[in-house]
Design a protein around this motif. Sequence first.
Motif, PDB file in Angstrom:
ATOM      1  N   GLU A  96      44.550  51.074  48.882  1.00  0.00           N
ATOM      2  CA  GLU A  96      43.093  50.939  48.825  1.00  0.00           C
ATOM      3  C   GLU A  96      42.673  50.814  47.365  1.00  0.00           C
ATOM      4  N   ARG A  97      42.503  49.587  46.937  1.00  0.00           N
ATOM      5  CA  ARG A  97      42.094  49.334  45.555  1.00  0.00           C
ATOM      6  C   ARG A  97      41.432  47.960  45.504  1.00  0.00           C
ATOM      7  N   GLN A  98      40.742  47.705  44.417  1.00  0.00           N
ATOM      8  CA  GLN A  98      40.195  46.368  44.179  1.00  0.00           C
ATOM      9  C   GLN A  98      41.090  45.670  43.158  1.00  0.00           C
ATOM     10  N   THR A  99      41.497  44.442  43.455  1.00  0.00           N
ATOM     11  CA  THR A  99      42.384  43.700  42.570  1.00  0.00           C
ATOM     12  C   THR A  99      41.730  42.392  42.161  1.00  0.00           C
ATOM     13  N   MET A 100      41.822  42.107  40.873  1.00  0.00           N
ATOM     14  CA  MET A 100      41.318  40.837  40.341  1.00  0.00           C
ATOM     15  C   MET A 100      42.442  40.151  39.580  1.00  0.00           C
ATOM     16  N   LEU A 101      42.653  38.888  39.889  1.00  0.00           N
ATOM     17  CA  LEU A 101      43.699  38.101  39.248  1.00  0.00           C
ATOM     18  C   LEU A 101      43.040  36.915  38.554  1.00  0.00           C
ATOM     19  N   PHE A 102      43.316  36.769  37.257  1.00  0.00           N
ATOM     20  CA  PHE A 102      42.742  35.664  36.493  1.00  0.00           C
ATOM     21  C   PHE A 102      43.850  34.867  35.824  1.00  0.00           C
ATOM     22  N   ILE A 125      52.163  35.393  44.713  1.00  0.00           N
ATOM     23  CA  ILE A 125      51.703  36.638  44.087  1.00  0.00           C
ATOM     24  C   ILE A 125      50.327  37.009  44.632  1.00  0.00           C
ATOM     25  N   ALA A 126      49.454  36.017  44.712  1.00  0.00           N
ATOM     26  CA  ALA A 126      48.098  36.279  45.204  1.00  0.00           C
ATOM     27  C   ALA A 126      48.130  36.818  46.627  1.00  0.00           C
ATOM     28  N   HIS A 162      42.141  39.208  51.169  1.00  0.00           N
ATOM     29  CA  HIS A 162      40.990  38.331  51.433  1.00  0.00           C
ATOM     30  C   HIS A 162      40.209  38.056  50.147  1.00  0.00           C
ATOM     31  N   PRO A 163      40.861  37.514  49.132  1.00  0.00           N
ATOM     32  CA  PRO A 163      40.174  37.331  47.846  1.00  0.00           C
ATOM     33  C   PRO A 163      39.131  36.222  47.879  1.00  0.00           C
TER      34      PRO A 163
END
Length: 433
Positions: free
Chosen positions: A180-186, A197-198, A204-205
């Motif tokens: 349970e976390r928020q993940t951001m990939l840039f 990886i995504a 559900h990004p």
Amino acid sequence: MNLFAEMGLPAPLVKKLTAMGIEEPTPIQTHAIPYALDGNDVMGLAQTGTGKTAAFGLPLLAQLMEMRGKPEPKTVRSLILAPTRELAGQIRDALLPLVKDTPIKIGVVVGGASINAQIKRLERGTDVLVATPGRLLDLLDRRALRLDSTRFLVLDEADQMLDLGFIHALRKIAGLLPAERQTMLFSATMPKQMEEIAASYLTHPKRVQVSLPGKAVDKIEQSIHFISKAEKPNLLIELLDKHREELALVFGRTKHGSDKLAKKLQEAGYSVATIHGNKSQGQRERALKAFRDGQVKVLVATDVAARGLDIPDVKHVYNFDLPNVPENYVHRIGRTARAGRDGMAVAFCAPDEMGELKDIQKVMGISIPVASGRPWERIEEPAKPKGRGGPRRRGGKPGHTAGNAGSPGNANHKPGGGRPNRRRRNKGPRQAA
């Protein structure tokens, strides 16, 4: 009115942005920040220099401001992973003004610095930890911190982390984080492995793409010289002489080659610094500071500097050696034309680099304008009989020697002279930057 306020950012953050003269978000910020503030996982794709740090940093800090109390000892509330020490330091420096006069503490852990000092700082708990994967794993092995209560994960310049071989480190780190976390990939590019990886890291990004992968900043004037390897230093010196008072970033392929080139430039009267993987963290920071302050005008670097260098005054980027990875060309030239300025990117192409050039132009979808010389002719070698090592690699030789002037107006440049390589060198494992 500050447009950031309309996104729902807290007033203290908006006030700090206004004081910094930042009132209008960039396209990547406009699209990513609202999604992130709503708690969504975000995949952001944008070319270098478009404001990705604030795109994840602002919503991250906004949510941390709503959390009560202090982090527990050795815990990390939010983790930002970056591929290089330079980028990690830049992220920290970009976020620090935004948390001034707040309880939020930002830490950074990278290789090349005292691990004992980092262990001591982590004992108090950290709100935002910016880290390189290798050093983070070292600290985890020493039980200097825990990630079981980390609420936010950011992977910045994720494509370069893959290119540098951090895939196994990322998987190990992800396994220590709560589900349970928020993940951001840039990222600036989207290689095939990035999709995998995504799918593993994001849930559900919301996908945000404001430019095509591989597209360079429009204000960069690009050109290429077809020239023999031996004549590259002479041409570089000739071109540098035209703008001695302007900052120039020169990219080499290897550590040894970069040091050798820097020595030649020093002998020619230039103030030069170098950064690559053999330099300590202190040496790299001093070199970057001297370059940023204008004490040295030329910085010679391997691809370790292709990401994370935000020096607005860099007017010229030279690709002395073309990169093995075509996407790295985009990141290299993205070090110029920062903050709306114009910039120039000059590439040198030797006979055995025609394959790299073809890959670069394919990724970018353009043909780089030719400044001098003619493209080297690539020859298809006949395949060897089966059982004797397979087909030869393709090489190159000059197509029309008389037309391959290495530099305009200089008869001493003879890229057609000497015997060109007929086979591409076996590149083998990439040398670490």
